[in-house]
Design a protein around this motif. Sequence first.
Motif, PDB file in Angstrom:
ATOM      1  N   SER A 137      -0.572  15.509  -1.962  1.00  0.00           N
ATOM      2  CA  SER A 137       0.156  16.283  -2.969  1.00  0.00           C
ATOM      3  C   SER A 137       1.412  16.861  -2.345  1.00  0.00           C
ATOM      4  CB  SER A 137      -0.714  17.415  -3.540  1.00  0.00           C
ATOM      5  OG  SER A 137      -1.890  16.904  -4.134  1.00  0.00           O
ATOM      6  N   SER A 138       2.341  17.213  -3.214  1.00  0.00           N
ATOM      7  CA  SER A 138       3.565  17.893  -2.800  1.00  0.00           C
ATOM      8  C   SER A 138       3.894  18.955  -3.839  1.00  0.00           C
ATOM      9  CB  SER A 138       4.726  16.898  -2.657  1.00  0.00           C
ATOM     10  OG  SER A 138       4.966  16.237  -3.884  1.00  0.00           O
ATOM     11  N   PHE A 139       4.480  20.052  -3.355  1.00  0.00           N
ATOM     12  CA  PHE A 139       4.771  21.195  -4.209  1.00  0.00           C
ATOM     13  C   PHE A 139       6.228  21.596  -4.015  1.00  0.00           C
ATOM     14  CE2 PHE A 139       0.397  21.310  -2.813  1.00  0.00           C
ATOM     15  CZ  PHE A 139      -0.311  21.460  -3.994  1.00  0.00           C
ATOM     16  N   GLY A 140       6.856  21.957  -5.119  1.00  0.00           N
ATOM     17  CA  GLY A 140       8.221  22.453  -5.091  1.00  0.00           C
ATOM     18  C   GLY A 140       8.300  23.818  -5.738  1.00  0.00           C
ATOM     19  N   GLU A 141       9.502  24.194  -6.117  1.00  0.00           N
ATOM     20  CA  GLU A 141       9.689  25.500  -6.744  1.00  0.00           C
ATOM     21  C   GLU A 141       9.019  25.583  -8.108  1.00  0.00           C
ATOM     22  OE1 GLU A 141      13.853  26.018  -6.902  1.00  0.00           O
ATOM     23  OE2 GLU A 141      14.103  26.325  -4.733  1.00  0.00           O
ATOM     24  N   ALA A 142       8.912  24.451  -8.804  1.00  0.00           N
ATOM     25  CA  ALA A 142       8.313  24.440 -10.140  1.00  0.00           C
ATOM     26  C   ALA A 142       6.832  24.097 -10.120  1.00  0.00           C
ATOM     27  CB  ALA A 142       9.050  23.451 -11.043  1.00  0.00           C
ATOM     28  N   GLY A 143       6.243  23.922  -8.937  1.00  0.00           N
ATOM     29  CA  GLY A 143       4.826  23.588  -8.861  1.00  0.00           C
ATOM     30  C   GLY A 143       4.621  22.188  -8.308  1.00  0.00           C
ATOM     31  N   PHE A 144       3.656  21.481  -8.871  1.00  0.00           N
ATOM     32  CA  PHE A 144       3.329  20.137  -8.402  1.00  0.00           C
ATOM     33  C   PHE A 144       4.507  19.187  -8.629  1.00  0.00           C
ATOM     34  CE2 PHE A 144      -0.905  21.800  -8.563  1.00  0.00           C
ATOM     35  CZ  PHE A 144      -1.627  21.061  -7.635  1.00  0.00           C
ATOM     36  N   LEU A 145       4.698  18.293  -7.663  1.00  0.00           N
ATOM     37  CA  LEU A 145       5.708  17.248  -7.764  1.00  0.00           C
ATOM     38  C   LEU A 145       5.015  15.893  -7.774  1.00  0.00           C
ATOM     39  CD1 LEU A 145       8.323  18.525  -5.145  1.00  0.00           C
ATOM     40  CD2 LEU A 145       8.300  18.951  -7.607  1.00  0.00           C
ATOM     41  N   ARG A 146       5.603  14.958  -8.479  1.00  0.00           N
ATOM     42  CA  ARG A 146       5.073  13.592  -8.494  1.00  0.00           C
ATOM     43  C   ARG A 146       6.151  12.637  -8.000  1.00  0.00           C
ATOM     44  NH1 ARG A 146       6.396  10.537 -13.094  1.00  0.00           N
ATOM     45  NH2 ARG A 146       7.661  11.651 -14.634  1.00  0.00           N
ATOM     46  N   TYR A 147       5.711  11.575  -7.347  1.00  0.00           N
ATOM     47  CA  TYR A 147       6.643  10.615  -6.755  1.00  0.00           C
ATOM     48  C   TYR A 147       6.811   9.433  -7.695  1.00  0.00           C
ATOM     49  CZ  TYR A 147       8.624   7.158  -3.592  1.00  0.00           C
ATOM     50  OH  TYR A 147       9.426   6.201  -3.029  1.00  0.00           O
ATOM     51  N   ASP A 148       8.064   9.124  -8.022  1.00  0.00           N
ATOM     52  CA  ASP A 148       8.392   7.975  -8.858  1.00  0.00           C
ATOM     53  C   ASP A 148       8.756   6.813  -7.941  1.00  0.00           C
ATOM     54  OD1 ASP A 148       9.148   6.164 -10.738  1.00  0.00           O
ATOM     55  OD2 ASP A 148      10.691   7.396 -11.679  1.00  0.00           O
ATOM     56  N   ALA A 149       7.879   5.799  -7.896  1.00  0.00           N
ATOM     57  CA  ALA A 149       8.094   4.685  -6.972  1.00  0.00           C
ATOM     58  C   ALA A 149       9.316   3.861  -7.349  1.00  0.00           C
ATOM     59  CB  ALA A 149       6.849   3.792  -6.938  1.00  0.00           C
ATOM     60  N   GLU A 150       9.605   3.718  -8.635  1.00  0.00           N
ATOM     61  CA  GLU A 150      10.746   2.903  -9.047  1.00  0.00           C
ATOM     62  C   GLU A 150      12.071   3.550  -8.646  1.00  0.00           C
ATOM     63  OE1 GLU A 150      10.457   2.125 -13.168  1.00  0.00           O
ATOM     64  OE2 GLU A 150       8.597   0.950 -13.020  1.00  0.00           O
ATOM     65  N   ALA A 151      12.184   4.862  -8.872  1.00  0.00           N
ATOM     66  CA  ALA A 151      13.422   5.558  -8.516  1.00  0.00           C
ATOM     67  C   ALA A 151      13.425   6.020  -7.068  1.00  0.00           C
ATOM     68  CB  ALA A 151      13.639   6.754  -9.440  1.00  0.00           C
ATOM     69  N   GLY A 152      12.241   6.102  -6.445  1.00  0.00           N
ATOM     70  CA  GLY A 152      12.165   6.576  -5.070  1.00  0.00           C
ATOM     71  C   GLY A 152      12.502   8.050  -4.937  1.00  0.00           C
ATOM     72  N   GLN A 205       0.819  -1.211   0.000  1.00  0.00           N
ATOM     73  CA  GLN A 205       0.000   0.000   0.000  1.00  0.00           C
ATOM     74  C   GLN A 205       0.855   1.264   0.000  1.00  0.00           C
ATOM     75  OE1 GLN A 205      -2.618  -0.305   3.360  1.00  0.00           O
ATOM     76  NE2 GLN A 205      -3.617  -2.176   2.617  1.00  0.00           N
ATOM     77  N   TRP A 206       2.003   1.208   0.640  1.00  0.00           N
ATOM     78  CA  TRP A 206       2.869   2.382   0.735  1.00  0.00           C
ATOM     79  C   TRP A 206       3.852   2.492  -0.423  1.00  0.00           C
ATOM     80  CZ3 TRP A 206       4.586   2.349   6.603  1.00  0.00           C
ATOM     81  CH2 TRP A 206       3.459   2.608   7.399  1.00  0.00           C
ATOM     82  N   GLN A 207       3.752   1.640  -1.400  1.00  0.00           N
ATOM     83  CA  GLN A 207       4.737   1.624  -2.479  1.00  0.00           C
ATOM     84  C   GLN A 207       4.782   2.956  -3.224  1.00  0.00           C
ATOM     85  OE1 GLN A 207       6.760  -1.014  -3.015  1.00  0.00           O
ATOM     86  NE2 GLN A 207       7.864   0.099  -4.613  1.00  0.00           N
ATOM     87  N   ASP A 208       3.632   3.593  -3.421  1.00  0.00           N
ATOM     88  CA  ASP A 208       3.554   4.851  -4.172  1.00  0.00           C
ATOM     89  C   ASP A 208       3.299   6.054  -3.267  1.00  0.00           C
ATOM     90  OD1 ASP A 208       3.868   3.398  -6.520  1.00  0.00           O
ATOM     91  OD2 ASP A 208       1.711   3.076  -6.734  1.00  0.00           O
ATOM     92  N   SER A 209       3.523   5.918  -1.983  1.00  0.00           N
ATOM     93  CA  SER A 209       3.231   7.005  -1.051  1.00  0.00           C
ATOM     94  C   SER A 209       4.278   8.111  -1.143  1.00  0.00           C
ATOM     95  CB  SER A 209       3.176   6.461   0.379  1.00  0.00           C
ATOM     96  OG  SER A 209       2.971   7.512   1.304  1.00  0.00           O
TER      97      SER A 209
END
Length: 449
Positions: free
Chosen positions: A196-211, A121-125
Amino acid sequence: MMRRFAAAFFLSLLSTLAPAADALGPDQLLERIRSERAAEVGAMAEREKAFLAKHSEQASLLAAARAELNAQKAEAERLKAEFDRQAAQLAEQEKQLTLHVGDFGELFAVVRQSAGDIAGQWQDSLLNAQYPERLARLKALAKSRVPPSSEDLDGYWMTLLEDLAASGRVERVELPVVGLDGQRKTQPVLRVGTFSSFGEAGFLRYDAEAGELLAAANQPSGRGQATSYLESGEALAELPVDPTRGTLLAQLQREPDFWTRLQQGGLVGWVIVALGAFGLCLAAWRMIYLGGVARSIKAQLQDLGTPRRDNPLGRVIGMLGPQPQLADLETLELKLDEAILQETPPLERGLGLVKLISAVAPLLGLLGTVTGMIVTFQAITQSGGGDSRLMADGISQALVTTVQGLVVAIPMLFLHSLLAGRSKALIQLLEQQSAGLVALHLSGAPRRD
């Protein structure tokens, strides 16, 4: 017969030995034959001796190999007996472990299963970017074949509590983020729970494979609110969140942009786009031209007594010449009709082409649909229909070209109707003014503004 053959053979033998007999005497020849015979006998003896020596060596090698085989068989028997003994000992120890563990075995099984489920369940958290070590602990606990220790159980419990607490917090932390240029940079990140998470460029997405956290190439609306919140430092602010925990943002990244949509149409799509661009340019040119003609005619209406050659109405008025006689009525009408007919083609120029584009564009879209379906069926034939991604190109071409054809045809129909109405209104104005001018000439009244 036999005597003759023997005599002939003896004569031939004498003829063969005659040169040797001439060179060597009988004693010398006999001595030579004996020496050669002795040499041959010695060579044969050496060969026999070597053969016997090799035979003895091969026999010794065979005996050594048999001895080694017997030794290996004995070792195999010993190892098998040792394996059986250890297997029996292991079974006894497992039995003793089961008796000692008792109900704790079921508890440990539940803990391992729970750890595996939570790790999935936490794989993509999003929290994995902030706490990267927790997944490794959960997976190690789920795969462990030995009962967990009290420290393991306590760590598992604390991990669950940390996730529960972090899921309800909105906090800013310093985390590494991979930008659109591929460079990893540590920057302040605003994390809204696990949504959600936000950085300097706006929305951020989490890559589960690269972590890792990645900057989203396609940004949804609301990125400015997060940037303002990061810059202001206020405690309360409106922030957009992804209730699907990144699923909608991931789908947005896969959504093609306008340029990609055009490329999906293929060659037929580019033809439709070029045809639509040409039609828009043609319609814009005709709109500007008719607007200029309408303004020049309006200016001419303000001064009918002074016809000008820069507008159709002035050129029609110029055909009247001096005031005609009543007998010239038919000739005057014919001249006016001829003048109006000469002014009609420039006013209607390009209308047929605009109408043709509005009719051809849907047909080209249909052509793209057919070719796209052909590509799709070819992909199905080659792959057996097992992979839908191989059919995506053909389906995209079939749908995109249809949309492109309709997008071009519908505006072209409206533009054709608008241009036809304007040109028709100008032609009617010319006919109306020419009829009025004929009436004025026949009545002898002067032209009035």
